[in-house]
Design a protein around this motif. Sequence first.
Motif, mmCIF file in Angstrom:
data_model
loop_
_atom_site.group_PDB
_atom_site.id
_atom_site.type_symbol
_atom_site.label_atom_id
_atom_site.label_comp_id
_atom_site.label_asym_id
_atom_site.label_seq_id
_atom_site.Cartn_x
_atom_site.Cartn_y
_atom_site.Cartn_z
ATOM 1 N N ASN A 69 0.811 -1.219 0.000
ATOM 2 C CA ASN A 69 0.000 0.000 0.000
ATOM 3 C C ASN A 69 0.851 1.279 0.000
ATOM 4 O O ASN A 69 0.334 2.360 -0.223
ATOM 5 N N TYR A 70 2.180 1.194 0.201
ATOM 6 C CA TYR A 70 3.070 2.351 0.131
ATOM 7 C C TYR A 70 3.683 2.543 -1.257
ATOM 8 O O TYR A 70 4.213 3.615 -1.541
ATOM 9 N N TYR A 71 3.682 1.542 -2.106
ATOM 10 C CA TYR A 71 4.464 1.547 -3.344
ATOM 11 C C TYR A 71 4.235 2.768 -4.231
ATOM 12 O O TYR A 71 5.171 3.283 -4.824
ATOM 13 N N GLN A 72 3.016 3.255 -4.356
ATOM 14 C CA GLN A 72 2.726 4.363 -5.265
ATOM 15 C C GLN A 72 2.832 5.744 -4.605
ATOM 16 O O GLN A 72 2.613 6.757 -5.265
ATOM 17 N N HIS A 73 3.185 5.787 -3.332
ATOM 18 C CA HIS A 73 3.357 7.067 -2.641
ATOM 19 C C HIS A 73 4.639 7.749 -3.122
ATOM 20 O O HIS A 73 5.663 7.102 -3.301
ATOM 21 N N TYR A 74 4.558 9.059 -3.316
ATOM 22 C CA TYR A 74 5.749 9.837 -3.641
ATOM 23 C C TYR A 74 6.469 10.185 -2.353
ATOM 24 O O TYR A 74 5.848 10.423 -1.323
ATOM 25 N N MET A 75 7.802 10.212 -2.405
ATOM 26 C CA MET A 75 8.604 10.403 -1.210
ATOM 27 C C MET A 75 9.075 11.851 -1.080
ATOM 28 O O MET A 75 9.551 12.448 -2.041
ATOM 29 N N TYR A 76 8.950 12.355 0.140
ATOM 30 C CA TYR A 76 9.394 13.707 0.482
ATOM 31 C C TYR A 76 10.118 13.640 1.821
ATOM 32 O O TYR A 76 9.865 12.754 2.633
ATOM 33 N N VAL A 77 11.001 14.588 2.046
ATOM 34 C CA VAL A 77 11.645 14.752 3.348
ATOM 35 C C VAL A 77 11.062 16.003 3.976
ATOM 36 O O VAL A 77 11.004 17.054 3.343
ATOM 37 N N GLN A 78 10.624 15.867 5.205
ATOM 38 C CA GLN A 78 10.030 17.001 5.908
ATOM 39 C C GLN A 78 11.158 17.782 6.592
ATOM 40 O O GLN A 78 11.802 17.302 7.516
ATOM 41 N N THR A 79 11.405 19.003 6.091
ATOM 42 C CA THR A 79 12.450 19.858 6.650
ATOM 43 C C THR A 79 11.802 21.038 7.369
ATOM 44 O O THR A 79 10.583 21.204 7.327
#
Length: 99
Positions: A69-79
């Motif tokens: 269920n995570y595979y299609q999520h886009y990745m971001y870093v919270q700064t």
Amino acid sequence: MRVIDLLQLLADTPKNDGIYFEGPEELQPIAHFELAVVDEQPRLLLQLKAADKKPLKQWEFSLLLNQKNYYQHYMYVQTKTGDYPLFGFRVAADKILLG
């Protein structure tokens, strides 16, 4: 970058290397993540630790993210200044540097 893309690329990296975010000022270890939806787009937000803390290892990071269920999520870093999208990584000095 989507979660599935990063997992496939990480498969050939050393399992005990730490995962860091290579920001404009310093390297910061990745601590954990949370899920969010922004403008109807699913995101996986990576959270940072204090610079003196130990990061997740590659095998721990991959194990936590390897859920269908995570595979299609886009990745971001919270700064501190906002969410920074991930485009790739490089390996240097026993560290995996996301950027």
